[in-house]
Design an enzyme around this catalytic site. Structure first.
Site, PDB file in Angstrom:
ATOM      1  N   ASP A   7       0.858  -1.179   0.000  1.00 11.10           N
ATOM      2  CA  ASP A   7       0.000   0.000   0.000  1.00 11.10           C
ATOM      3  C   ASP A   7       0.894   1.229   0.000  1.00 11.10           C
ATOM      4  O   ASP A   7       2.008   1.199   0.530  1.00 11.10           O
ATOM      5  CB  ASP A   7      -0.912   0.028   1.229  1.00 11.10           C
ATOM      6  CG  ASP A   7      -2.006   1.062   1.079  1.00 11.10           C
ATOM      7  OD1 ASP A   7      -2.961   0.794   0.334  1.00 11.10           O
ATOM      8  OD2 ASP A   7      -1.883   2.149   1.676  1.00 11.10           O
ATOM      9  N   GLN A   8       0.419   2.299  -0.612  1.00 11.31           N
ATOM     10  CA  GLN A   8       1.236   3.496  -0.731  1.00 11.31           C
ATOM     11  C   GLN A   8       0.417   4.753  -0.466  1.00 11.31           C
ATOM     12  O   GLN A   8      -0.752   4.824  -0.847  1.00 11.31           O
ATOM     13  CB  GLN A   8       1.825   3.585  -2.143  1.00 11.31           C
ATOM     14  CG  GLN A   8       2.736   4.777  -2.354  1.00 11.31           C
ATOM     15  CD  GLN A   8       3.225   4.859  -3.783  1.00 11.31           C
ATOM     16  OE1 GLN A   8       2.456   5.145  -4.686  1.00 11.31           O
ATOM     17  NE2 GLN A   8       4.493   4.570  -3.978  1.00 11.31           N
TER      18      GLN A   8
END
Length: 192
Positions: free
Chosen positions: A69-70
């Site tokens: 996830d970013q």
């Protein structure tokens, strides 16, 4: 080696993982990605990366499951995917001449043993000073509306950068391969 599963529907992460020349399958984890009240960005991406991997553990026993996830942060505030031309133009105008911090959470879950490795890989982009005309030309060409920060670093978006800084450039695209290889080797994987 256990079969590899990428817990993502992202075409960008799939293209990155293909670089390792390992067979893998993809499945979308479909989790709630909302930030909890007061949750710092680093904690958020690490939690979401792990939750994505764990969400598929029961349906994929005996797999190495990759979750990622970013988030992007500008002036200390998390900026999301723009989803529209107007929002992307607004984000890029706000980022002109500034630094954007990207934090990419990465998790590798062995669904056979339950062992889970989790990390956060930082990366910083110094944006060039951008005028509205250049931003609009860029957006019409690349249409990066599904990308945090409103640019595609793997494409023409790199022309908007003055410089970059970080331990793994692939983290900017959403899957830090250098750290992932470390995790896979810890699990006994053989990387070509």
């Amino acid at each position: 080696m256990l079969p590899l599963l990428l817990a993502s529907s992202s075409v960008y992460r799939r293209e990155l993982l293909n670089r390792l020349h390992l067979p893998f399958i993809c499945s979308s984890p479909d989790i709630d990605e909302s930030q909890r009240p007061g949750e710092p960005a680093v904690a958020l991406v690490k939690r979401l990366a792990e939750e994505k991997a764990r969400a598929l553990a029961n349906s994929h026993p005996g797999h190495l499951i990759i979750g990622s996830d970013q988030v992007a942060a500008l002036d200390g505030q998390i900026i999301g995917k723009p989803h529209s031309f107007e929002k992307a133009r607004e984000q890029l105008l706000a980022a002109s001449g500034k630094r954007i911090s990207f934090l990419t959470g990465l998790a590798l879950l062995n669904s056979e043993t339950g062992h889970c490795q989790v990390d956060c890989i930082p990366f910083t982009v110094q944006m060039r000073v951008l005028d509205a005309e250049r931003i609009e030309r860029y957006l019409h060409i690349e249409q990066p509306y599904d990308c945090a920060g409103s640019f595609k670093a793997e494409g023409l978006g790199v022309s908007l950068f003055e410089s970059t800084e970080g331990p793994d450039a692939t983290s900017l695209v959403g899957l830090p391969l250098i750290r992932l290889v470390d995790m896979l080797l810890t699990e006994g994987a053989q990387i070509p």
